[in-house]
Design a protein around this motif. Structure first.
Motif, PDB file in Angstrom:
ATOM      1  N   UNK A 136       0.800  -1.219   0.000  1.00 48.72           N
ATOM      2  CA  UNK A 136       0.000   0.000   0.000  1.00 48.72           C
ATOM      3  C   UNK A 136       0.840   1.280   0.000  1.00 48.72           C
ATOM      4  N   UNK A 137       1.914   1.319   0.770  1.00 49.96           N
ATOM      5  CA  UNK A 137       2.704   2.547   0.830  1.00 49.96           C
ATOM      6  C   UNK A 137       3.405   2.819  -0.494  1.00 49.96           C
ATOM      7  N   UNK A 138       3.923   1.766  -1.117  1.00 47.71           N
ATOM      8  CA  UNK A 138       4.552   1.933  -2.427  1.00 47.71           C
ATOM      9  C   UNK A 138       3.527   2.400  -3.451  1.00 47.71           C
ATOM     10  N   UNK A 139       2.310   1.870  -3.356  1.00 43.55           N
ATOM     11  CA  UNK A 139       1.254   2.253  -4.299  1.00 43.55           C
ATOM     12  C   UNK A 139       0.902   3.725  -4.151  1.00 43.55           C
ATOM     13  N   UNK A 140       0.665   4.176  -2.913  1.00 42.72           N
ATOM     14  CA  UNK A 140       0.199   5.564  -2.746  1.00 42.72           C
ATOM     15  C   UNK A 140       1.293   6.573  -3.081  1.00 42.72           C
ATOM     16  N   UNK A 141       2.540   6.223  -2.819  1.00 46.51           N
ATOM     17  CA  UNK A 141       3.607   7.142  -3.207  1.00 46.51           C
ATOM     18  C   UNK A 141       3.755   7.183  -4.730  1.00 46.51           C
ATOM     19  N   UNK A 142       3.570   6.049  -5.375  1.00 42.97           N
ATOM     20  CA  UNK A 142       3.585   6.011  -6.835  1.00 42.97           C
ATOM     21  C   UNK A 142       2.469   6.891  -7.399  1.00 42.97           C
ATOM     22  N   UNK A 143       1.269   6.733  -6.837  1.00 41.11           N
ATOM     23  CA  UNK A 143       0.135   7.532  -7.299  1.00 41.11           C
ATOM     24  C   UNK A 143       0.394   9.022  -7.122  1.00 41.11           C
ATOM     25  N   UNK A 144       1.040   9.390  -6.019  1.00 41.73           N
ATOM     26  CA  UNK A 144       1.302  10.800  -5.780  1.00 41.73           C
ATOM     27  C   UNK A 144       2.336  11.355  -6.751  1.00 41.73           C
ATOM     28  N   UNK A 145       3.199  10.491  -7.254  1.00 41.60           N
ATOM     29  CA  UNK A 145       4.199  10.950  -8.224  1.00 41.60           C
ATOM     30  C   UNK A 145       3.607  11.069  -9.623  1.00 41.60           C
ATOM     31  N   UNK A 146       2.798  10.084 -10.029  1.00 42.31           N
ATOM     32  CA  UNK A 146       2.298  10.107 -11.411  1.00 42.31           C
ATOM     33  C   UNK A 146       1.047  10.975 -11.560  1.00 42.31           C
ATOM     34  N   UNK A 147       0.353  11.230 -10.436  1.00 43.64           N
ATOM     35  CA  UNK A 147      -0.802  12.127 -10.461  1.00 43.64           C
ATOM     36  C   UNK A 147      -0.522  13.200  -9.409  1.00 43.64           C
ATOM     37  N   UNK A 148       0.260  14.207  -9.740  1.00 43.92           N
ATOM     38  CA  UNK A 148       0.795  15.128  -8.732  1.00 43.92           C
ATOM     39  C   UNK A 148      -0.193  16.120  -8.137  1.00 43.92           C
ATOM     40  N   UNK A 149      -1.405  16.203  -8.679  1.00 43.99           N
ATOM     41  CA  UNK A 149      -2.397  17.150  -8.150  1.00 43.99           C
ATOM     42  C   UNK A 149      -3.644  16.386  -7.716  1.00 43.99           C
ATOM     43  N   UNK A 150      -4.070  16.564  -6.462  1.00 42.63           N
ATOM     44  CA  UNK A 150      -3.436  17.355  -5.407  1.00 42.63           C
ATOM     45  C   UNK A 150      -2.257  16.613  -4.794  1.00 42.63           C
ATOM     46  N   UNK A 151      -1.242  17.354  -4.417  1.00 41.05           N
ATOM     47  CA  UNK A 151      -0.043  16.750  -3.824  1.00 41.05           C
ATOM     48  C   UNK A 151      -0.343  16.262  -2.413  1.00 41.05           C
ATOM     49  N   UNK A 152       0.129  15.060  -2.114  1.00 36.97           N
ATOM     50  CA  UNK A 152      -0.063  14.488  -0.782  1.00 36.97           C
ATOM     51  C   UNK A 152       1.271  14.202  -0.086  1.00 36.97           C
ATOM     52  N   UNK A 153       2.346  14.672  -0.713  1.00 37.42           N
ATOM     53  CA  UNK A 153       3.671  14.619  -0.092  1.00 37.42           C
ATOM     54  C   UNK A 153       4.268  16.019  -0.164  1.00 37.42           C
ATOM     55  N   UNK A 154       4.821  16.519   0.947  1.00 39.30           N
ATOM     56  CA  UNK A 154       5.437  17.850   0.921  1.00 39.30           C
ATOM     57  C   UNK A 154       6.715  17.855   0.093  1.00 39.30           C
ATOM     58  N   UNK A 155       7.253  19.044  -0.117  1.00 35.92           N
ATOM     59  CA  UNK A 155       8.409  19.181  -1.000  1.00 35.92           C
ATOM     60  C   UNK A 155       9.740  18.908  -0.323  1.00 35.92           C
ATOM     61  N   UNK A 156       9.903  19.362   0.904  1.00 34.18           N
ATOM     62  CA  UNK A 156      11.221  19.258   1.527  1.00 34.18           C
ATOM     63  C   UNK A 156      11.487  17.833   2.027  1.00 34.18           C
ATOM     64  N   UNK A 157      12.733  17.387   1.971  1.00 36.30           N
ATOM     65  CA  UNK A 157      13.076  16.037   2.427  1.00 36.30           C
ATOM     66  C   UNK A 157      12.682  15.767   3.871  1.00 36.30           C
ATOM     67  N   UNK A 158      12.878  16.740   4.773  1.00 36.79           N
ATOM     68  CA  UNK A 158      12.562  16.506   6.176  1.00 36.79           C
ATOM     69  C   UNK A 158      11.053  16.371   6.382  1.00 36.79           C
ATOM     70  N   UNK A 159      10.275  17.102   5.608  1.00 40.10           N
ATOM     71  CA  UNK A 159       8.813  16.986   5.703  1.00 40.10           C
ATOM     72  C   UNK A 159       8.344  15.656   5.124  1.00 40.10           C
ATOM     73  N   UNK A 160       8.969  15.216   4.037  1.00 41.61           N
ATOM     74  CA  UNK A 160       8.614  13.899   3.475  1.00 41.61           C
ATOM     75  C   UNK A 160       8.999  12.792   4.436  1.00 41.61           C
ATOM     76  N   UNK A 161      10.129  12.973   5.107  1.00 37.97           N
ATOM     77  CA  UNK A 161      10.534  12.004   6.135  1.00 37.97           C
ATOM     78  C   UNK A 161       9.449  11.873   7.200  1.00 37.97           C
ATOM     79  N   UNK A 162       8.919  12.992   7.667  1.00 37.55           N
ATOM     80  CA  UNK A 162       7.910  12.959   8.724  1.00 37.55           C
ATOM     81  C   UNK A 162       6.634  12.265   8.249  1.00 37.55           C
ATOM     82  N   UNK A 163       6.253  12.485   7.007  1.00 38.84           N
ATOM     83  CA  UNK A 163       5.089  11.792   6.461  1.00 38.84           C
ATOM     84  C   UNK A 163       5.332  10.288   6.454  1.00 38.84           C
ATOM     85  N   UNK A 164       6.490   9.878   5.957  1.00 34.91           N
ATOM     86  CA  UNK A 164       6.792   8.436   5.885  1.00 34.91           C
ATOM     87  C   UNK A 164       6.915   7.829   7.279  1.00 34.91           C
ATOM     88  N   UNK A 165       7.470   8.579   8.208  1.00 36.29           N
ATOM     89  CA  UNK A 165       7.589   8.076   9.578  1.00 36.29           C
ATOM     90  C   UNK A 165       6.218   7.789  10.162  1.00 36.29           C
TER      91      UNK A 165
END
Length: 248
Positions: free
Chosen positions: A90-119
């Motif tokens: 599921x996590x690989x799927x939703x991150x893939x979806x967020x990359x190929x369908x970028x709007x609306x974005x569900x992952x922030x831009x900065x690495x530290x913010x993306x880290x917090x989402x994944x954590x």
């Protein structure tokens, strides 16, 4: 007019990549799932938030005839069929979806913010699931559906005890953040909401314990992406009376 500094070749390459990353409108997107799986619900929420039309196919993997192992040798749901590919985890799927369908974005831009989402996604999919979702849902729902005997009340009590600590932890996060991982709604919110929605289906969340958590859930529950989840009805296990209510 192209922005200054962007060549025609770069512009054409960007257009080609955009077309490659957009799901083909002619292909049927199909999600193999079960209704009260938090992992399946997470993918359903993200697909709906991205406004992707998907055919839901229930896979009662515990019954003879299931083709789950053929679709995913790991024997886990959900499995997404998209653009001729079978995708699992599921996590690989939703991150893939967020990359190929970028709007609306569900992952922030900065690495530290993306880290917090994944954590936080890992927190709910691993720790919260092991301590709360899995034991409570297994004993109160899946044993009945799969005809595996009576629920173990001790396991249920331990799960309901553990959820209090998680609610307190989430309340602490929401004291300083608009959403769980920061100031934008992210995959962390949909992951948490997927787990809580399963437990709320059987009325096993003490919403009175945290006004902040209740407000957060009411906000995300009110989104159009949540509508199909609120329509779920597992045969033999009816939802709690308040489950589909937006004002609860």
């Amino acid at each position: 007019m192209r922005p200054s500094g962007v060549s025609r070749r770069t512009s054409q390459r960007t257009l080609v990549l955009s077309r490659m990353n957009t799901p083909s409108p002619s292909s049927t997107i199909r999600l193999y799932h079960v209704a009260l799986s938090p992992y399946c619900r997470k993918v359903r929420l993200v697909l709906a938030e991205k406004r992707v039309e998907v055919e839901l196919v229930e896979d009662r993997y515990w019954e003879p005839g299931s083709e789950l192992n053929r679709r995913n040798p790991a024997g886990k749901l959900p499995v997404l069929r998209m653009d001729g590919r079978l995708m699992a985890e599921s996590q690989a799927i939703v991150e893939y979806l967020d990359e190929v369908i970028p709007v609306p974005a569900l992952m922030p831009r900065s690495p530290i913010e993306r880290y917090e989402v994944r954590r936080l996604c890992a927190w709910f999919d691993d720790k919260f699931n092991a301590e709360v979702t899995q034991p409570v849902m297994h004993e109160r729902v899946w044993k009945k559906v799969m005809k595996l005997g009576y629920p173990d009340s001790r396991a249920v009590k331990e799960g309901l005890k553990a959820i209090k600590e998680h609610i307190d932890y989430m309340s602490g996060l929401l004291e300083t953040r608009r959403w769980l991982a920061g100031n934008m709604m992210s995959l962390a919110d949909f992951t948490a909401a997927a787990h809580f929605s399963c437990l709320d289906y059987i009325s096993d969340v003490d919403w009175d314990r945290s006004a902040a958590l209740q407000e957060w859930y009411a906000t995300i529950k009110s989104r159009p992406a949540f509508r199909s989840l609120l329509a779920d009805h597992l045969p033999g296990v009816p939802p709690a009376p308040h489950y589909a209510e937006l004002d609860f």
